[in-house]
Design an enzyme around this catalytic site. Structure first.
Site, PDB file in Angstrom:
ATOM      1  N   SER A 120      42.972  42.306  48.077  1.00  0.00           N
ATOM      2  CA  SER A 120      44.093  42.434  47.705  1.00  0.00           C
ATOM      3  C   SER A 120      43.559  42.756  46.070  1.00  0.00           C
ATOM      4  CB  SER A 120      45.050  40.985  46.963  1.00  0.00           C
ATOM      5  OG  SER A 120      46.207  40.847  48.287  1.00  0.00           O
ATOM      6  N   ARG A 147      45.394  39.325  38.321  1.00  0.00           N
ATOM      7  CA  ARG A 147      45.896  38.408  38.763  1.00  0.00           C
ATOM      8  C   ARG A 147      47.946  38.456  38.627  1.00  0.00           C
ATOM      9  NH1 ARG A 147      43.548  34.598  41.586  1.00  0.00           N
ATOM     10  NH2 ARG A 147      41.074  34.283  41.280  1.00  0.00           N
ATOM     11  N   HIS A 179      48.495  40.912  40.946  1.00  0.00           N
ATOM     12  CA  HIS A 179      48.376  40.298  42.395  1.00  0.00           C
ATOM     13  C   HIS A 179      49.467  39.468  42.670  1.00  0.00           C
ATOM     14  CE1 HIS A 179      46.935  37.151  45.140  1.00  0.00           C
ATOM     15  NE2 HIS A 179      46.280  38.057  45.926  1.00  0.00           N
TER      16      HIS A 179
END
Length: 215
Positions: free
Chosen positions: A21, A44, A47
């Site tokens: 990812s 993040r 993500h």
């Protein structure tokens, strides 16, 4: 593992899924002006949301990363506006430094005072939190009224946070509250526009605690 479908996942190993990812994010994000540490947080957030527009809309005060790391490593309290943020944060990582996450919005005295004043619990919760979390991190992902009240308390000298992560989502006062936060000379992480939420607030805080762990 048989999923009874013609599609097969590339892997079912959690570490490999996360690594792939992040690789996809790195490949697709394009040009940006974030520093290496800021990008760890942007990465993040993307993500957690699969939203590159949201990630690239993040704004960092120049002292945000260092101040947040220092707050965590000093064991300062983390204040969340709602339980969803508290539930998602890696509390074990924070606990290594003596830090913990507090949410005040469901405290009985906060509920009673909000009813008495005919205002939101989020506002009253911030008034209580600033008395107990000086130098701490305020992580707001749900309630624009909480962020606006915190901004007021900062302007009036009643709140001295180490870092404000202000990423509330919504159509009423969310974008405006973040614009007001970005005008302050206090360490902050925020973004432009309506997007945000508890999930991305958690992602930003967890990324910051990882940086603190590695510092």
């Amino acid at each position: 593992m048989d999923f009874h479908t013609t599609f097969r996942p590339a892997t079912v190993q959690p570490e490999q899924i996360e690594a792939r990812s992040f690789q996809i994010i790195d490949e697709e994000i394009g040009e940006h002006s974030f520093t290496e540490e800021q990008y760890r947080i942007v990465q993040r957030v993307i993500h957690a949301s699969a939203d590159f527009e949201l990630g690239k809309s993040l704004i960092f005060h120049p002292d945000a990363i260092r101040s947040g790391i220092d707050a965590i490593r000093s064991g300062k309290l983390v204040v969340a506006d709602v339980q969803m943020v508290q539930a998602g944060v890696n509390q074990a990582r924070l606990a290594k430094f003596g830090s913990a996450v507090r949410v005040y919005i469901s405290d009985e005295d906060v509920i009673a005072e909000a009813k008495r004043l005919n205002t939101t619990r989020a506002i009253v919760a911030m008034r209580k939190a600033v008395k107990e979390a000086e130098g701490g991190i305020f992580a707001i992902g749900n309630a624009p009224t909480a962020l606006l009240e915190l901004i007021r308390l900062i302007k009036e000298g009643e709140a001295r946070p180490g870092l404000v992560i202000g990423l509330p989502v919504g159509f009423v006062s969310a974008a405006e509250s973040k614009e007001e936060l970005a005008k302050l000379d206090v360490p902050f992480i925020t973004n432009r526009g309506r997007k945000g939420g508890s999930t991305v607030t958690v992602a930003a805080l967890n990324a910051l605690s990882l940086l603190a762990e590695r510092a």
